[in-house]
Design a protein around this motif. Sequence first.
Motif, PDB file in Angstrom:
ATOM      1  N   ILE A  12       0.838  -1.208  -0.077  1.00 59.83           N
ATOM      2  CA  ILE A  12      -0.128   0.109  -0.056  1.00 59.83           C
ATOM      3  C   ILE A  12       0.868   1.207   0.073  1.00 59.83           C
ATOM      4  O   ILE A  12       1.953   1.192   0.260  1.00 59.83           O
ATOM      5  CB  ILE A  12      -0.949   0.052   0.997  1.00 59.83           C
ATOM      6  CG1 ILE A  12      -0.221   0.122   2.468  1.00 59.83           C
ATOM      7  CG2 ILE A  12      -1.858  -1.140   1.392  1.00 59.83           C
ATOM      8  CD1 ILE A  12      -0.965   0.542   3.800  1.00 59.83           C
ATOM      9  N   THR A  13       0.339   2.236  -0.201  1.00 62.44           N
ATOM     10  CA  THR A  13       1.056   3.726  -0.397  1.00 62.44           C
ATOM     11  C   THR A  13       0.358   4.701   0.693  1.00 62.44           C
ATOM     12  O   THR A  13      -0.945   4.580   0.770  1.00 62.44           O
ATOM     13  CB  THR A  13       0.952   4.556  -1.699  1.00 62.44           C
ATOM     14  OG1 THR A  13       1.487   3.689  -2.552  1.00 62.44           O
ATOM     15  CG2 THR A  13       1.613   5.606  -1.492  1.00 62.44           C
ATOM     16  N   VAL A  14       1.195   4.940   1.814  1.00 60.54           N
ATOM     17  CA  VAL A  14       0.805   5.790   2.965  1.00 60.54           C
ATOM     18  C   VAL A  14       1.026   7.343   2.465  1.00 60.54           C
ATOM     19  O   VAL A  14       2.241   7.619   2.218  1.00 60.54           O
ATOM     20  CB  VAL A  14       1.243   5.354   4.193  1.00 60.54           C
ATOM     21  CG1 VAL A  14       0.939   6.338   5.364  1.00 60.54           C
ATOM     22  CG2 VAL A  14       1.154   4.027   4.681  1.00 60.54           C
ATOM     23  N   VAL A  15      -0.002   8.161   2.412  1.00 66.15           N
ATOM     24  CA  VAL A  15       0.204   9.592   2.041  1.00 66.15           C
ATOM     25  C   VAL A  15      -0.075  10.251   3.399  1.00 66.15           C
ATOM     26  O   VAL A  15      -0.891  10.075   4.194  1.00 66.15           O
ATOM     27  CB  VAL A  15      -0.820  10.037   1.123  1.00 66.15           C
ATOM     28  CG1 VAL A  15      -0.798  11.452   0.889  1.00 66.15           C
ATOM     29  CG2 VAL A  15      -0.945   9.157  -0.276  1.00 66.15           C
ATOM     30  N   GLN A  23       6.064   3.783   0.721  1.00 64.70           N
ATOM     31  CA  GLN A  23       5.463   2.479   0.106  1.00 64.70           C
ATOM     32  C   GLN A  23       5.759   1.489   1.518  1.00 64.70           C
ATOM     33  O   GLN A  23       6.738   1.316   1.806  1.00 64.70           O
ATOM     34  CB  GLN A  23       6.258   2.076  -1.069  1.00 64.70           C
ATOM     35  CG  GLN A  23       5.852   2.806  -2.277  1.00 64.70           C
ATOM     36  CD  GLN A  23       4.531   2.408  -2.658  1.00 64.70           C
ATOM     37  OE1 GLN A  23       4.173   1.289  -2.552  1.00 64.70           O
ATOM     38  NE2 GLN A  23       3.992   3.430  -3.585  1.00 64.70           N
ATOM     39  N   THR A  24       4.681   0.699   1.736  1.00 66.98           N
ATOM     40  CA  THR A  24       5.021  -0.215   2.703  1.00 66.98           C
ATOM     41  C   THR A  24       4.003  -1.279   2.346  1.00 66.98           C
ATOM     42  O   THR A  24       3.282  -1.547   1.383  1.00 66.98           O
ATOM     43  CB  THR A  24       4.777   0.412   4.100  1.00 66.98           C
ATOM     44  OG1 THR A  24       5.008  -0.771   5.209  1.00 66.98           O
ATOM     45  CG2 THR A  24       3.269   0.899   4.140  1.00 66.98           C
ATOM     46  N   ARG A  25       3.940  -2.532   3.317  1.00 63.65           N
ATOM     47  CA  ARG A  25       3.149  -3.652   3.165  1.00 63.65           C
ATOM     48  C   ARG A  25       2.265  -3.580   4.490  1.00 63.65           C
ATOM     49  O   ARG A  25       2.817  -3.308   5.380  1.00 63.65           O
ATOM     50  CB  ARG A  25       3.960  -5.007   2.926  1.00 63.65           C
ATOM     51  CG  ARG A  25       4.639  -4.999   1.648  1.00 63.65           C
ATOM     52  CD  ARG A  25       5.460  -6.301   1.498  1.00 63.65           C
ATOM     53  NE  ARG A  25       4.655  -7.515   1.761  1.00 63.65           N
ATOM     54  CZ  ARG A  25       4.697  -8.308   1.199  1.00 63.65           C
ATOM     55  NH1 ARG A  25       5.577  -8.449   0.011  1.00 63.65           N
ATOM     56  NH2 ARG A  25       4.289  -9.466   1.492  1.00 63.65           N
ATOM     57  N   SER A  26       0.856  -3.909   4.007  1.00 66.75           N
ATOM     58  CA  SER A  26       0.036  -3.873   5.273  1.00 66.75           C
ATOM     59  C   SER A  26      -0.919  -5.065   5.027  1.00 66.75           C
ATOM     60  O   SER A  26      -1.519  -5.546   3.980  1.00 66.75           O
ATOM     61  CB  SER A  26      -0.615  -2.530   5.420  1.00 66.75           C
ATOM     62  OG  SER A  26      -1.401  -2.654   6.287  1.00 66.75           O
ATOM     63  N   THR A  27      -1.666  -5.378   6.049  1.00 68.68           N
ATOM     64  CA  THR A  27      -2.892  -6.058   6.040  1.00 68.68           C
ATOM     65  C   THR A  27      -4.100  -5.347   5.758  1.00 68.68           C
ATOM     66  O   THR A  27      -5.284  -5.799   5.851  1.00 68.68           O
ATOM     67  CB  THR A  27      -3.144  -7.000   7.145  1.00 68.68           C
ATOM     68  OG1 THR A  27      -3.239  -6.102   8.527  1.00 68.68           O
ATOM     69  CG2 THR A  27      -1.972  -8.193   7.159  1.00 68.68           C
TER      70      THR A  27
END
Length: 73
Positions: A12-15, A23-27
């Motif tokens: 996902i992209t966290v803004v 950019q990171t990975r998440s559930t």
Amino acid sequence: MKKGIHPDYKEITVVMSDGTEVQTRSTMDTKDGVYRSEVDSKNHPFYTKSNTFTSTAGRVDRFKRRYGKGDDK
């Protein structure tokens, strides 16, 4: 890992509130793969040493004590 018991782990992209993107990975389940943060270390009072939230809360409590609003007597 056991099959079928773990949530999807996707990128996902966290803004952040100032517009920076990470950019990171998440559930986390996001519709478009983007999470928009309203509060982060750039604007949260804990990090900025601003007491706007605590002083506002103090004013509300003082108003309730002074005028007795909110008491169901």
